[in-house]
Design a protein around this motif. Sequence first.
Motif, PDB file in Angstrom:
ATOM      1  N   ALA A 100      28.266  47.600  22.695  1.00  0.00           N
ATOM      2  CA  ALA A 100      27.536  46.606  21.906  1.00  0.00           C
ATOM      3  C   ALA A 100      28.504  45.737  21.103  1.00  0.00           C
ATOM      4  N   MET A 101      29.592  46.348  20.631  1.00  0.00           N
ATOM      5  CA  MET A 101      30.555  45.591  19.837  1.00  0.00           C
ATOM      6  C   MET A 101      31.339  44.583  20.692  1.00  0.00           C
ATOM      7  N   PHE A 102      31.472  44.875  21.969  1.00  0.00           N
ATOM      8  CA  PHE A 102      32.186  43.976  22.883  1.00  0.00           C
ATOM      9  C   PHE A 102      31.230  43.046  23.635  1.00  0.00           C
ATOM     10  N   SER A 103      29.944  43.110  23.329  1.00  0.00           N
ATOM     11  CA  SER A 103      28.969  42.329  24.100  1.00  0.00           C
ATOM     12  C   SER A 103      29.181  40.831  23.967  1.00  0.00           C
ATOM     13  N   GLY A 104      29.621  40.375  22.803  1.00  0.00           N
ATOM     14  CA  GLY A 104      29.884  38.943  22.633  1.00  0.00           C
ATOM     15  C   GLY A 104      30.967  38.458  23.573  1.00  0.00           C
ATOM     16  N   LEU A 105      32.042  39.217  23.663  1.00  0.00           N
ATOM     17  CA  LEU A 105      33.120  38.863  24.580  1.00  0.00           C
ATOM     18  C   LEU A 105      32.634  38.933  26.021  1.00  0.00           C
ATOM     19  N   ASN A 106      31.897  39.978  26.361  1.00  0.00           N
ATOM     20  CA  ASN A 106      31.418  40.121  27.738  1.00  0.00           C
ATOM     21  C   ASN A 106      30.519  38.965  28.136  1.00  0.00           C
ATOM     22  N   THR A 107      29.642  38.548  27.241  1.00  0.00           N
ATOM     23  CA  THR A 107      28.763  37.412  27.526  1.00  0.00           C
ATOM     24  C   THR A 107      29.578  36.131  27.682  1.00  0.00           C
ATOM     25  N   ALA A 108      30.544  35.933  26.793  1.00  0.00           N
ATOM     26  CA  ALA A 108      31.388  34.741  26.883  1.00  0.00           C
ATOM     27  C   ALA A 108      32.190  34.745  28.184  1.00  0.00           C
ATOM     28  N   MET A 109      32.672  35.918  28.599  1.00  0.00           N
ATOM     29  CA  MET A 109      33.428  36.010  29.849  1.00  0.00           C
ATOM     30  C   MET A 109      32.550  35.698  31.057  1.00  0.00           C
ATOM     31  N   ASP A 110      31.290  36.098  31.001  1.00  0.00           N
ATOM     32  CA  ASP A 110      30.358  35.721  32.076  1.00  0.00           C
ATOM     33  C   ASP A 110      30.277  34.204  32.187  1.00  0.00           C
ATOM     34  N   GLY A 111      30.256  33.528  31.035  1.00  0.00           N
ATOM     35  CA  GLY A 111      30.225  32.070  31.026  1.00  0.00           C
ATOM     36  C   GLY A 111      31.503  31.456  31.585  1.00  0.00           C
ATOM     37  N   VAL A 112      32.643  32.031  31.221  1.00  0.00           N
ATOM     38  CA  VAL A 112      33.919  31.543  31.750  1.00  0.00           C
ATOM     39  C   VAL A 112      33.947  31.707  33.269  1.00  0.00           C
ATOM     40  N   CYS A 113      33.562  32.883  33.736  1.00  0.00           N
ATOM     41  CA  CYS A 113      33.596  33.153  35.180  1.00  0.00           C
ATOM     42  C   CYS A 113      32.610  32.272  35.950  1.00  0.00           C
TER      43      CYS A 113
ATOM     44  N   ASP B 201      33.633  31.598  43.881  1.00  0.00           N
ATOM     45  CA  ASP B 201      33.922  32.985  44.255  1.00  0.00           C
ATOM     46  C   ASP B 201      35.361  33.159  44.749  1.00  0.00           C
ATOM     47  N   THR B 202      35.839  32.220  45.543  1.00  0.00           N
ATOM     48  CA  THR B 202      37.212  32.350  46.056  1.00  0.00           C
ATOM     49  C   THR B 202      38.232  32.298  44.919  1.00  0.00           C
ATOM     50  N   GLU B 203      37.949  31.489  43.904  1.00  0.00           N
ATOM     51  CA  GLU B 203      38.842  31.424  42.753  1.00  0.00           C
ATOM     52  C   GLU B 203      38.793  32.727  41.956  1.00  0.00           C
ATOM     53  N   LEU B 204      37.606  33.304  41.818  1.00  0.00           N
ATOM     54  CA  LEU B 204      37.476  34.581  41.106  1.00  0.00           C
ATOM     55  C   LEU B 204      38.215  35.700  41.827  1.00  0.00           C
ATOM     56  N   VAL B 205      38.179  35.676  43.159  1.00  0.00           N
ATOM     57  CA  VAL B 205      38.936  36.664  43.936  1.00  0.00           C
ATOM     58  C   VAL B 205      40.426  36.509  43.633  1.00  0.00           C
ATOM     59  N   MET B 206      40.901  35.281  43.578  1.00  0.00           N
ATOM     60  CA  MET B 206      42.316  35.034  43.300  1.00  0.00           C
ATOM     61  C   MET B 206      42.668  35.464  41.869  1.00  0.00           C
ATOM     62  N   ILE B 207      41.810  35.159  40.920  1.00  0.00           N
ATOM     63  CA  ILE B 207      42.060  35.547  39.522  1.00  0.00           C
ATOM     64  C   ILE B 207      42.074  37.070  39.392  1.00  0.00           C
ATOM     65  N   ALA B 208      41.113  37.725  40.024  1.00  0.00           N
ATOM     66  CA  ALA B 208      41.055  39.192  39.973  1.00  0.00           C
ATOM     67  C   ALA B 208      42.321  39.796  40.576  1.00  0.00           C
ATOM     68  N   ASP B 209      42.763  39.253  41.696  1.00  0.00           N
ATOM     69  CA  ASP B 209      43.991  39.731  42.323  1.00  0.00           C
ATOM     70  C   ASP B 209      45.186  39.522  41.396  1.00  0.00           C
ATOM     71  N   PHE B 210      45.268  38.355  40.788  1.00  0.00           N
ATOM     72  CA  PHE B 210      46.354  38.064  39.858  1.00  0.00           C
ATOM     73  C   PHE B 210      46.364  39.059  38.704  1.00  0.00           C
ATOM     74  N   LEU B 211      45.210  39.325  38.129  1.00  0.00           N
ATOM     75  CA  LEU B 211      45.142  40.247  36.989  1.00  0.00           C
ATOM     76  C   LEU B 211      45.513  41.673  37.398  1.00  0.00           C
ATOM     77  N   LEU B 212      45.041  42.109  38.557  1.00  0.00           N
ATOM     78  CA  LEU B 212      45.394  43.454  39.024  1.00  0.00           C
ATOM     79  C   LEU B 212      46.894  43.563  39.286  1.00  0.00           C
ATOM     80  N   ARG B 213      47.465  42.558  39.903  1.00  0.00           N
ATOM     81  CA  ARG B 213      48.908  42.579  40.174  1.00  0.00           C
ATOM     82  C   ARG B 213      49.702  42.497  38.875  1.00  0.00           C
ATOM     83  N   THR B 214      49.224  41.717  37.916  1.00  0.00           N
ATOM     84  CA  THR B 214      49.887  41.608  36.617  1.00  0.00           C
ATOM     85  C   THR B 214      49.830  42.946  35.880  1.00  0.00           C
ATOM     86  N   ALA B 215      48.680  43.604  35.922  1.00  0.00           N
ATOM     87  CA  ALA B 215      48.559  44.922  35.292  1.00  0.00           C
ATOM     88  C   ALA B 215      49.511  45.915  35.949  1.00  0.00           C
ATOM     89  N   ARG B 216      49.634  45.849  37.261  1.00  0.00           N
ATOM     90  CA  ARG B 216      50.516  46.765  37.995  1.00  0.00           C
ATOM     91  C   ARG B 216      51.979  46.568  37.586  1.00  0.00           C
TER      92      ARG B 216
END
Length: 163
Positions: A118-131, A136-151
């Motif tokens: 509940a405390m993170f719901s504001g961020l989660n809602t805002a992130m839904d708006g950003v996404c 979809d193809t851009e989101l796949v690329m962003i997700a891949d970038f974030l996973l590789r960056t985390a790795r």
Amino acid sequence: MDSTLPGAASAARRRKRLTNRIKDGLRDLSVQLALLNHQVGAHVDLRDSDLECIDLVSRYGPIGPTALAKRAGLHPATLTGILDRLERGGWVVRTPNPTDRRAILVRIVKEKESELAAMFSGLNTAMDGVCADYEDTELVMIADFLLRTARVSRIATDDLAES
């Protein structure tokens, strides 16, 4: 003189600027998420390391303390203190491992997990708006970038821990 050289140099400068913008953006994101976690922690009387452990248990649990310490990059004795504090606060429970009676597993308390969500719901809602602004193809690329960056971030962390 090669006429493609000026264009190649310009492309290399542009590429370097873009790469630096991404790195700066990641640094800004890191700071903002740390500040948000600190604010959430202050509201529920948890330390930053407590929140990180709760998040890891939520994502990877039930999990053994040794595995949790490794994922969190903490010394096992430090993690024991954190788990004691989290258990006293009702955030996690330690239960016997059904496959090894000598071991325990750490589980999140669902009601407390909901409190944090509940405390993170504001961020989660805002992130839904950003996404929503991306295809979809851009989101796949962003997700891949974030996973590789985390790795690579995890590898850099492990390398520093070993030195």
